[in-house]
Design a protein around this motif. Structure first.
Motif, mmCIF file in Angstrom:
data_model
loop_
_atom_site.group_PDB
_atom_site.id
_atom_site.type_symbol
_atom_site.label_atom_id
_atom_site.label_comp_id
_atom_site.label_asym_id
_atom_site.label_seq_id
_atom_site.Cartn_x
_atom_site.Cartn_y
_atom_site.Cartn_z
ATOM 1 N N LEU A 60 0.833 -1.208 0.000
ATOM 2 C CA LEU A 60 0.000 0.000 0.000
ATOM 3 C C LEU A 60 0.867 1.258 0.000
ATOM 4 O O LEU A 60 0.595 2.212 -0.728
ATOM 5 N N LYS A 61 1.916 1.233 0.796
ATOM 6 C CA LYS A 61 2.818 2.385 0.850
ATOM 7 C C LYS A 61 3.566 2.557 -0.468
ATOM 8 O O LYS A 61 3.753 3.692 -0.927
ATOM 9 N N LYS A 62 3.974 1.446 -1.046
ATOM 10 C CA LYS A 62 4.718 1.515 -2.303
ATOM 11 C C LYS A 62 3.878 2.170 -3.401
ATOM 12 O O LYS A 62 4.396 2.871 -4.260
ATOM 13 N N HIS A 63 2.577 1.964 -3.346
ATOM 14 C CA HIS A 63 1.686 2.530 -4.359
ATOM 15 C C HIS A 63 1.014 3.822 -3.899
ATOM 16 O O HIS A 63 0.088 4.311 -4.533
ATOM 17 N N GLY A 64 1.465 4.350 -2.765
ATOM 18 C CA GLY A 64 0.926 5.620 -2.276
ATOM 19 C C GLY A 64 -0.503 5.528 -1.782
ATOM 20 O O GLY A 64 -1.217 6.537 -1.758
#
Length: 162
Positions: free
Chosen positions: A44-48
């Motif tokens: 989720l963080k990697k894809h913002g």
């Protein structure tokens, strides 16, 4: 024809950007059923998308709040604090949804959002006016809870707000 291709490309880019910025709770729920929570949060963080989820929790969205216990298992200290602040922000907007995921027993809350933090005004450097307004709105929302199963947790939460 070139112009039409350009328009289609732009529309596809816009649609891709919209879907990336708006994660779907059913997809995240599915991911949480098949992957460790830590991996889901990392993705989720990697894809913002993690910030978008926090925003939806802030807004009191019951679908996202319901996923918090599973998401929380994969958080580090900073993410845990962010989720607890999001839940506190959601409290006056959707007290029932927030209370439904809180465990009133702090000792049993290992790996889960803690009621003393969520209901303890966990905001970072809030103004006096913000705190007064928040306490008034949260207290009213908690007193309006009518679900018998949630009343013990609502009363405990009220205790932390005082």
């Amino acid at each position: 024809m070139k112009f039409l291709s350009l328009i289609v490309s732009v529309l596809l880019f816009i649609c891709a950007s919209c879907s990336a910025a708006s994660p779907d709770p059913s997809h995240v729920k599915n991911d949480l059923q098949h992957l460790p929570a830590k991996k889901v949060i990392s993705n989720l963080k990697k894809h913002g998308e993690f910030e978008q989820i926090l925003k939806r929790i802030d807004e009191g969205d019951a679908h996202w709040i319901a996923l918090v216990p599973n998401l929380y298992n994969g958080t580090d200290a900073g993410d845990s604090e962010d989720i607890e602040i999001a839940l506190a922000t959601a409290l006056p907007k959707n007290a029932s949804a927030v209370l439904s995921i809180l465990n009133g027993d702090e000792a049993a809350a290992e790996g889960q959002p803690r009621i003393d933090r969520v209901c303890g005004v966990p905001f970072i450097e809030p103004t006096d006016n913000f705190v007064k307004k928040y306490l008034k709105e949260s207290t009213a929302a908690l007193k309006a809870v009518s679900d018998e199963k949630l009343l013990p947790v609502a009363n405990q939460c009220l205790g932390y707000l005082k």
